[in-house]
Design an enzyme around this catalytic site. Structure first.
Site, mmCIF file in Angstrom:
data_model
loop_
_atom_site.group_PDB
_atom_site.id
_atom_site.type_symbol
_atom_site.label_atom_id
_atom_site.label_comp_id
_atom_site.label_asym_id
_atom_site.label_seq_id
_atom_site.Cartn_x
_atom_site.Cartn_y
_atom_site.Cartn_z
ATOM 1 C CE1 TYR A 5 40.886 23.836 -47.443
ATOM 2 C CE2 TYR A 5 38.677 23.622 -46.536
ATOM 3 C CZ TYR A 5 39.873 23.041 -46.930
ATOM 4 O OH TYR A 5 40.046 21.677 -46.829
ATOM 5 C CB SER A 52 36.604 20.267 -47.568
ATOM 6 O OG SER A 52 36.340 20.682 -46.243
HETATM 7 P P1 NAD Z 1 48.782 18.451 -46.555
HETATM 8 O O1 NAD Z 1 49.231 19.818 -46.173
HETATM 9 O O2 NAD Z 1 49.227 17.292 -45.758
HETATM 10 O O3 NAD Z 1 49.134 18.184 -48.083
HETATM 11 C C1 NAD Z 1 48.951 19.169 -49.079
HETATM 12 C C2 NAD Z 1 49.710 18.755 -50.328
HETATM 13 O O4 NAD Z 1 49.560 19.792 -51.323
HETATM 14 C C3 NAD Z 1 51.219 18.596 -50.107
HETATM 15 O O5 NAD Z 1 51.688 17.522 -50.879
HETATM 16 C C4 NAD Z 1 51.774 19.918 -50.619
HETATM 17 O O6 NAD Z 1 53.136 19.853 -51.010
HETATM 18 C C5 NAD Z 1 50.868 20.146 -51.803
HETATM 19 N N1 NAD Z 1 50.874 21.522 -52.274
HETATM 20 C C6 NAD Z 1 50.747 22.658 -51.526
HETATM 21 N N2 NAD Z 1 50.859 23.736 -52.333
HETATM 22 C C7 NAD Z 1 51.039 23.264 -53.588
HETATM 23 C C8 NAD Z 1 51.219 23.883 -54.861
HETATM 24 N N3 NAD Z 1 51.207 25.228 -55.018
HETATM 25 N N4 NAD Z 1 51.396 23.092 -55.942
HETATM 26 C C9 NAD Z 1 51.413 21.737 -55.810
HETATM 27 N N5 NAD Z 1 51.249 21.108 -54.648
HETATM 28 C C10 NAD Z 1 51.062 21.862 -53.558
HETATM 29 O O7 NAD Z 1 47.185 18.534 -46.608
HETATM 30 P P2 NAD Z 1 46.017 17.422 -46.500
HETATM 31 O O8 NAD Z 1 45.358 17.614 -45.206
HETATM 32 O O9 NAD Z 1 46.512 16.087 -46.897
HETATM 33 O O10 NAD Z 1 45.002 18.007 -47.579
HETATM 34 C C11 NAD Z 1 44.849 17.455 -48.871
HETATM 35 C C12 NAD Z 1 43.508 17.906 -49.436
HETATM 36 O O11 NAD Z 1 42.461 17.434 -48.571
HETATM 37 C C13 NAD Z 1 43.343 19.420 -49.528
HETATM 38 O O12 NAD Z 1 42.675 19.757 -50.721
HETATM 39 C C14 NAD Z 1 42.477 19.745 -48.329
HETATM 40 O O13 NAD Z 1 41.719 20.903 -48.518
HETATM 41 C C15 NAD Z 1 41.606 18.506 -48.266
HETATM 42 N N6 NAD Z 1 40.989 18.280 -46.949
HETATM 43 C C16 NAD Z 1 41.755 18.103 -45.862
HETATM 44 C C17 NAD Z 1 41.137 17.904 -44.635
HETATM 45 C C18 NAD Z 1 41.895 17.698 -43.384
HETATM 46 O O14 NAD Z 1 41.273 17.733 -42.321
HETATM 47 N N7 NAD Z 1 43.191 17.457 -43.436
HETATM 48 C C19 NAD Z 1 39.747 17.886 -44.553
HETATM 49 C C20 NAD Z 1 38.999 18.063 -45.709
HETATM 50 C C21 NAD Z 1 39.640 18.258 -46.902
#
Ligand code: NAD
Length: 260
Positions: A155, A142
């Protein structure tokens, strides 16, 4: 490009992980899905990967905060699809709260999921990657791996940790054909961000529209959310031959956020 290779994408039932799994299937990899969600929806997604891309796809609903369960999952994958060639550590959650009120259980959960689970998948995938002389590890970090925002202590700590892990693994794999990089998106519009908008609005006592404009995209100079497809195409590039000298890089994809 990835025919006969096996890709594990953690947290691929939603958001960024789902898009990466779709892209890697389009690139020809057999896919291991992981994450939580509605069983019928997950099965429909799994089946669609097989049908649309002619690859094999399996699903493991493993809770990645459980190290022993990760060991079981990695062993099962080996017998189902062979060892993991492309490992995308993507699963992650967020919690927004001033540090003095930050629930200890949330801190433990976020460190376990957003940081330690990647250590476990990497340590278990690394031996076969080294043996085969080829492996790609992509950590979805991130912008918060590089800079901080208030109220996100767990985080930001976990994502900074992932940056350090990425560099270390890159050095360990460098002479074995294994590459390890981190993608650092700014704000991507996914269910995680939707939840964060609501939480931040509550914490700061402002409207959800104000959170989007003045808090989230305030940091993102393009004033546009990153799309999940853009992150997926970056991950695909990192698996290509063209990226074979990209190693240990903490790669921003944030509309210029950390350039400021
Ligand atoms: P999301 O909530 O859409 O997806 C998260 C996924 O993780 C889901 O499939 C969920 O079921 C799974 N998950 C949650 N807890 C879990 C567990 N205990 N065991 C196994 N799986 C688990 O989130 P996203 O926005 O797609 O984020 C994905 C990654 O990208 C994360 O690491 C997040 O920090 C990173 N990220 C997201 C953003 C953003 O703006 N959305 C920005 C930077 C980084």
């Amino acid at each position: 490009m990835l025919k006969h290779k096996t890709a594990l994408v953690t947290g691929s039932t939603s958001g960024i992980g789902k898009a990466i799994a779709t892209q890697l299937a389009a690139d020809g990899a057999n896919i291991v899905l992981n994450g939580f969600g509605d069983a019928d929806e997950i099965e429909a997604f799994r089946a669609s990967l097989e049908k649309d891309h002619g690859v094999k796809a399996v699903y493991h609903g493993t809770d990645l905060t459980d190290a022993a369960a990760i060991e079981d999952m990695m062993a099962s994958i080996k017998s189902e699809l062979g060892s993991v060639d492309v490992l995308v550590n993507n699963a992650g959650v967020q919690h927004v709260s001033p540090v003095e009120d930050f629930p200890v259980a949330k801190w433990d959960l976020i460190i376990a999921l957003n940081l330690s689970s990647s250590f476990h998948t990497i340590r278990l995938a690394m031996p076969e990657m080294k043996e085969k002389g080829w492996g790609r590890i992509i950590n979805v970090a991130s912008a918060h791996a590089l800079v901080a925002s208030p109220y996100k202590s767990a985080y930001v700590a976990a994502k900074h940790g992932i940056a350090g892990l990425t560099k270390t693994i890159a050095l360990e794999g460098a002479q074995h054909g294994v590459r390890c990089n981190a993608i650092c998106p700014g704000y991507v519009y996914t269910p995680l961000v939707e939840g964060q908008i609501a939480d931040t609005a509550k914490t700061r006592g402002i409207s959800e529209e104000e959170v989007k404009k003045d808090v989230l995209l305030a940091a993102q100079p393009t004033k546009e959310f990153v799309t999940v497809e853009q992150v997926a195409s970056f991950a695909s590039f990192l698996c290509s031959d063209g990226a074979s000298q990209v190693n240990g890089s903490i790669l921003s994809m944030d509309g210029g956020w950390v350039a400021q």
